[in-house]
Design a protein around this motif. Structure first.
Motif, PDB file in Angstrom:
ATOM      1  N   ARG A 540       0.723  -1.234   0.041  1.00 21.59           N
ATOM      2  CA  ARG A 540       0.148   0.110  -0.055  1.00 21.59           C
ATOM      3  C   ARG A 540       0.993   1.361   0.195  1.00 21.59           C
ATOM      4  O   ARG A 540       0.604   2.408  -0.461  1.00 21.59           O
ATOM      5  N   GLN A 541       2.132   1.507   0.760  1.00 21.96           N
ATOM      6  CA  GLN A 541       2.685   2.909   0.632  1.00 21.96           C
ATOM      7  C   GLN A 541       3.762   2.795  -0.309  1.00 21.96           C
ATOM      8  O   GLN A 541       3.653   3.949  -0.599  1.00 21.96           O
ATOM      9  N   LEU A 542       4.203   1.275  -0.985  1.00 25.31           N
ATOM     10  CA  LEU A 542       4.320   1.175  -2.485  1.00 25.31           C
ATOM     11  C   LEU A 542       3.397   2.377  -3.857  1.00 25.31           C
ATOM     12  O   LEU A 542       4.189   2.926  -4.434  1.00 25.31           O
ATOM     13  N   CYS A 543       2.895   1.606  -3.313  1.00 24.66           N
ATOM     14  CA  CYS A 543       1.483   2.383  -4.579  1.00 24.66           C
ATOM     15  C   CYS A 543       0.953   3.680  -4.305  1.00 24.66           C
ATOM     16  O   CYS A 543       0.537   4.931  -4.616  1.00 24.66           O
ATOM     17  N   GLU A 549      -0.706   1.375 -10.367  1.00 28.76           N
ATOM     18  CA  GLU A 549      -0.153   0.922 -12.503  1.00 28.76           C
ATOM     19  C   GLU A 549       1.200   0.091 -12.561  1.00 28.76           C
ATOM     20  O   GLU A 549       1.469  -0.846 -12.951  1.00 28.76           O
ATOM     21  N   ARG A 550       2.574   1.043 -12.265  1.00 28.25           N
ATOM     22  CA  ARG A 550       3.253   1.183 -12.122  1.00 28.25           C
ATOM     23  C   ARG A 550       3.870  -0.136 -11.722  1.00 28.25           C
ATOM     24  O   ARG A 550       4.291  -1.217 -12.039  1.00 28.25           O
ATOM     25  N   VAL A 551       3.398   0.264 -10.031  1.00 34.20           N
ATOM     26  CA  VAL A 551       3.973  -1.554  -8.736  1.00 34.20           C
ATOM     27  C   VAL A 551       3.246  -2.346  -9.263  1.00 34.20           C
ATOM     28  O   VAL A 551       4.019  -3.425  -8.832  1.00 34.20           O
ATOM     29  N   TYR A 552       2.454  -2.672  -9.414  1.00 36.06           N
ATOM     30  CA  TYR A 552       1.521  -4.078 -10.233  1.00 36.06           C
ATOM     31  C   TYR A 552       1.628  -4.326 -11.033  1.00 36.06           C
ATOM     32  O   TYR A 552       2.210  -5.586 -11.085  1.00 36.06           O
ATOM     33  N   THR A 553       2.024  -3.248 -12.443  1.00 38.49           N
ATOM     34  CA  THR A 553       2.607  -4.022 -13.839  1.00 38.49           C
ATOM     35  C   THR A 553       4.244  -4.512 -13.246  1.00 38.49           C
ATOM     36  O   THR A 553       4.573  -5.348 -14.224  1.00 38.49           O
ATOM     37  N   ASN A 578      -4.919  -6.758  -2.060  1.00 43.30           N
ATOM     38  CA  ASN A 578      -4.893  -5.099  -1.483  1.00 43.30           C
ATOM     39  C   ASN A 578      -5.456  -4.040  -3.106  1.00 43.30           C
ATOM     40  O   ASN A 578      -5.553  -2.992  -2.930  1.00 43.30           O
ATOM     41  N   LEU A 579      -6.170  -5.333  -4.199  1.00 39.31           N
ATOM     42  CA  LEU A 579      -5.954  -4.531  -4.777  1.00 39.31           C
ATOM     43  C   LEU A 579      -7.397  -4.482  -5.168  1.00 39.31           C
ATOM     44  O   LEU A 579      -8.118  -2.984  -6.080  1.00 39.31           O
ATOM     45  N   PHE A 580      -8.007  -4.845  -4.238  1.00 39.68           N
ATOM     46  CA  PHE A 580      -9.860  -4.739  -4.347  1.00 39.68           C
ATOM     47  C   PHE A 580      -9.824  -3.720  -2.473  1.00 39.68           C
ATOM     48  O   PHE A 580     -11.179  -3.474  -2.871  1.00 39.68           O
ATOM     49  N   THR A 581      -8.957  -3.883  -2.050  1.00 36.64           N
ATOM     50  CA  THR A 581      -9.906  -3.735  -0.171  1.00 36.64           C
ATOM     51  C   THR A 581      -8.315  -2.391  -0.289  1.00 36.64           C
ATOM     52  O   THR A 581      -8.975  -0.445   0.268  1.00 36.64           O
ATOM     53  N   LEU A 588      -5.911   2.425 -10.083  1.00 34.50           N
ATOM     54  CA  LEU A 588      -6.451   0.835 -10.620  1.00 34.50           C
ATOM     55  C   LEU A 588      -6.699   0.408 -11.006  1.00 34.50           C
ATOM     56  O   LEU A 588      -7.484   0.197 -12.509  1.00 34.50           O
ATOM     57  N   ARG A 589      -8.262   0.480  -9.912  1.00 35.34           N
ATOM     58  CA  ARG A 589      -9.648  -0.440 -10.358  1.00 35.34           C
ATOM     59  C   ARG A 589      -9.963   0.416 -10.291  1.00 35.34           C
ATOM     60  O   ARG A 589     -11.362  -0.331 -11.660  1.00 35.34           O
ATOM     61  N   LYS A 590     -10.247   1.788 -11.304  1.00 34.36           N
ATOM     62  CA  LYS A 590     -10.794   2.155 -12.426  1.00 34.36           C
ATOM     63  C   LYS A 590     -10.213   2.389 -13.925  1.00 34.36           C
ATOM     64  O   LYS A 590     -11.506   1.867 -14.299  1.00 34.36           O
ATOM     65  N   LYS A 591      -9.806   2.151 -14.240  1.00 30.30           N
ATOM     66  CA  LYS A 591      -8.653   1.840 -15.446  1.00 30.30           C
ATOM     67  C   LYS A 591      -9.245   0.622 -15.414  1.00 30.30           C
ATOM     68  O   LYS A 591      -9.256  -0.076 -16.845  1.00 30.30           O
TER      69      LYS A 591
END
Length: 810
Positions: A540-543, A549-553, A578-581, A588-591
């Motif tokens: 979460r802190q990294l995001c 988007e950059r962190v997850y990809t 974490n993607l959902f919460t 990112l969820r919106k994209k």
């Protein structure tokens, strides 16, 4: 000397000795009137040798010698300068006597000599001062009283004549003052002392003061502080220039158990600080009025702590002195601020709160008085300053303000260095060793106090940002320290470390992001407890500091080729949760909900990594509204073996479906004609779940939509099979099937290996020895053997049952 006078001086009665001394005074005056100076010297020598230095004489003789020398001094009057050494040295000798009466009469004699000699005592001032230090620690009350009386006289002489008196002794250059030895050889002689080097000299007194100031006796300490304040009150002496040699001892006095000593020392230090401030302000005003040399940023720092009224008063003083032609003393005083700062910084680490408070006060003011010196010592300052964040409220608050002021200075220096690179100029006086500073801050990261660790990280982050990310790289050892610090028990510290690591990772056009995430994955792989306790916070802190988007990809690109399948599956599960919460991943969820070619690439990248966890892939499809593909995933689910972990993840997925994240999807359930595959996908999940609370929750949700079964389970001819046949979706489905098959094999491999190991460990039973072979009526060949004996031999622990006890076979 007449025998009657000699006998009278050794009389046991004080009054008789006193009357004889008056007679001796009269005789000496007569010698002076006749010009018989040799006889005067003979009298002095006789008093010294026969009365004081003689080991055979008793104490009465010493008393007589002391009072006789005082009488000679009174008789000599202004002419005492020639005989000063012969008179004063025997008296000083008596101060070391073990007899308290002799020490007392020595005080009395020295007092009378001082009243006559006045400024001439400066030639022997160090010896007298050393004696007074010892007398104030004397255990005899009468001696201490005599010492106090003598001390007041000497102070009066110093106040009146220290800065003006010049001895009239001939051959002054060859006079050698027998001062106490000192180990300090670097005490300077100020230019203003050249005219009084052989009379009153601070350059000779200060080494003695710097040694005596470390005494423990409270009376001597009080004596020394009183003399320091006295010397500082005489402007022409410029005593403030010698403060670096005394400040350390004075700071130690603040820990004295005697409250009066602490108070008087605190007041003395306050006066010194005010004096230093005034000198700096006067110099600033003189520099300001000079049109040719305008004060720079550092010279102007003192103006920030100077009120307008005070600046007006200093301006009137300087302008008035220049108009009258008066000497501006403050403009010529030189103070070694760097040495003072070193002493102050050392006392920041004291265990005494009063010393810490005083050191903080001085350091706070010196940042404005001498900012360049503070910058030179910035590493040592922070090393001793930041640990104070764990102290009391007043100390902690002052330490924070100091740290903020130092931030301003360091930022200014880094800006100047950048500008000098552009203009090809270099000011060596502003050089700061940032690498040493980073090393000091790195050590402070292991401090037990949370505030100290946070401030250290704030400083490192500031330096890294101001340096454009060039100060620390991923190849430095300190980077590994930051990674290890992620296990810090404080969430605030971990958040700050992640902010710093994120900044380092995105430096150099984000080239360090993927290697940094690989470091993290390695740490997670080595310590699963660390992943469970800190994984969510780190992601979460990294995001928060880097675009989600950059962190997850970047994570997806690493996990797609990760060979440790168990780690990959676990990481995908954590990332998916974490993607959902996580609020930090809202964008990112919106994209993922939108449909465009660029956003489809994001989905594809995540999908290929998410294949390590089948439930996570299904949830990703629901989030991105790829309901048809989610329904098609059910065919893959039918091929794989569900375990407890997968069922737990399904349970969590049902809970997510009931959360605000999937509000849009629950509303889409009301439009079965538009989203037919959504119902099929959710009903498929319902079939996979055991009849638990999650099953009932999802069933009730689906029943609320009141959709007929025919609208959900569409016949094959009504299903649009375009996506199933699309190569893009087919490849993704095949990717999931391949990865899940690998996971199934990876899961079974330890079980298979265990079975083989167990099989190899069991003993093999050989075939029984055949005796005869017969064929039964049923055609089955039977073999008679000695199997019973073989079993008994192979398993000797078996118990043979007695005949007749065998149970009947059922």
């Amino acid at each position: 000397m007449d025998n009657l006078i000699a006998h009278g001086l050794t009389h046991k009665l004080y009054d008789k000795r006193k009357s004889t001394a008056y007679e001796l005074e009269r005789v000496v005056r007569q010698y002076l009137e006749k010009g018989e100076t040799d006889k005067v010297q003979e009298v002095i020598n006789e008093l010294a040798d026969d009365f004081i230095y003689s080991p055979t004489k008793g104490s009465n003789a010493v008393f007589g010698g002391l009072i006789g020398l005082a009488a000679v001094a009174i008789a000599l009057g202004p002419k005492i300068d020639i005989y000063m050494e012969s008179i004063i040295m025997p008296v000083l000798y008596c101060f070391n006597d073990s007899d308290s009466k002799i020490r007392y009469y020595a005080c009395e004699s020295m007092y009378n000599i001082g009243k006559v000699a006045k400024g001439e005592v400066f030639r022997f001032f160090n010896l007298m001062f050393d004696v007074l230090c010892k007398l104030f620690a004397d255990t005899e009350i009468t001696v201490k009283n005599g010492a106090e009386l003598l001390d007041r006289l000497v102070k009066d002489i110093v106040i009146q004549q220290a800065s003006t008196y010049m001895s009239s002794v001939e051959n002054l250059e060859t006079f050698k003052d027998k001062t106490a030895t000192s180990s300090m050889q670097d005490v300077p002689v100020l230019s203003c002392e050249s005219s009084r080097m052989q009379t009153f000299s601070l350059a000779k007194l200060v080494p003695l003061l710097s040694e005596r100031i470390y005494v423990i006796n409270p009376n001597t300490r009080m004596f020394l502080v009183s003399w320091i304040r006295l010397l500082d009150s005489i402007p022409d002496l410029e005593f403030i220039s010698y403060l670096p040699y005394l400040l350390d001892g004075l700071m130690n006095y603040l820990s004295d158990p005697n409250e009066s000593i602490r108070i008087v020392t605190s007041n003395c230090l306050y006066d010194f600080l005010r004096e230093i401030q005034r000198i700096a302000k006067v110099k600033y005003h003189i520099l300001q009025r000079d049109e040719e040399s305008e004060p720079d940023f550092f010279n102007s720092m003192i103006r920030r702590v100077t009120s307008d009224s005070e600046m007006q008063e200093i301006s009137e003083y300087v302008e008035g002195s220049l108009k009258d032609g008066s000497f501006i003393l403050e403009a010529h005083i030189q103070i070694d601020c760097k040495k003072l700062l070193e002493i102050i910084v050392n006392h920041l680490g004291s265990s005494v709160p009063l010393i810490q408070e005083k050191a903080l006060k001085w350091l706070y003011e010196f940042i404005y008085i001498s900012p360049k010196d503070a910058l030179v010592l910035i590493s040592k300052v922070l090393e001793n300053l930041l640990p104070l964040m764990s102290k009391g409220e007043n100390i902690r608050q002052t330490a924070k303000e100091l740290s903020q002021n130092l931030v301003i200075l360091v930022s200014k220096v880094m800006d100047i260095e950048i500008s000098e690179l552009d203009t090809s100029q270099n000011d060596n006086s502003l050089t700061v060793d940032f690498h040493t500073l980073i090393e000091v801050l790195q050590k402070l990261l292991s401090n037990d106090n949370e505030e100290t660790r946070l401030c250290s990280l704030e400083w490192i982050l500031l330096l890294q940002r101001r340096a454009g990310g060039k100060l620390i790289s991923m190849h430095d050892t300190i980077f590994q320290t930051f990674l290890l610090q992620l296990s810090d028990p404080s969430d605030l510290v971990v958040s700050r470390i992640l902010e710093l690591l994120a900044y380092i990772a995105i430096s150099h056009k984000s080239e360090n992001l993927v290697p940094f995430l690989k470091y993290l994955l390695q740490m997670f792989s080595e310590d699963r407890k660390f992943l469970n306790s800190r994984g969510n916070l780190i992601i979460r802190q990294l995001c928060n500091h880097i675009e989600g988007e950059r962190v997850y990809t970047a994570f997806a690109s690493i996990l797609e080729v990760e060979e440790n399948l168990e780690l990959a599956s676990t990481m995908v599960e954590v990332l998916n949760n974490n993607l959902f919460t996580a609020p930090e991943l809202f964008d990112l969820r919106k994209k993922l909900k939108q449909s465009s070619l660029k956003l489809q690439n994001i989905f594809t990248t995540l999908y290929r990594a998410w294949c390590h966890n089948s439930i996570a892939v299904f949830a990703l499809c629901l989030l991105s509204q790829n309901y048809e593909h989610a329904a098609n995933l059910l065919s893959v689910f039918a091929e794989i073996e569900f375990n407890v972990d997968m069922l737990i993840q399904l349970d969590k997925l049902v809970q997510l479906i009931e959360s605000p994240v999937f509000t849009y999807m629950r509303l889409q359930l009301l439009e079965p004609e538009k989203y037919p595959y959504l119902h099929k996908a959710l009903y498929g999940i319902l079939m996979l779940l055991p009849q638990s609370s999650a099953f009932r929750t999802l069933r009730d949700r689906l029943q609320c939509t009141t959709v007929s079964k025919s609208n959900v389970l569409l016949p094959n001819e009504r299903i649009n099979r375009s996506r199933r046949d699309d190569p893009y979706w087919s490849d993704l489905l095949e990717r999931l099937r391949t990865v899940q098959l690998s996971h199934q094999n990876n899961y079974r491999e330890p079980i298979r290996a265990t079975k083989l190991a167990l099989a190899g460990a069991l003993p093999s039973i050989p075939t029984a020895t055949t005796i005869s072979t017969t064929t039964s009526a049923s055609g089955i060949t039977t073999t008679a053997s000695n199997s019973k004996d073989l079993i008994a031999n192979r398993f000797p622990q078996a118990v043979t049952m007695p005949p007749g006890t065998r149970k009947k076979s059922k």
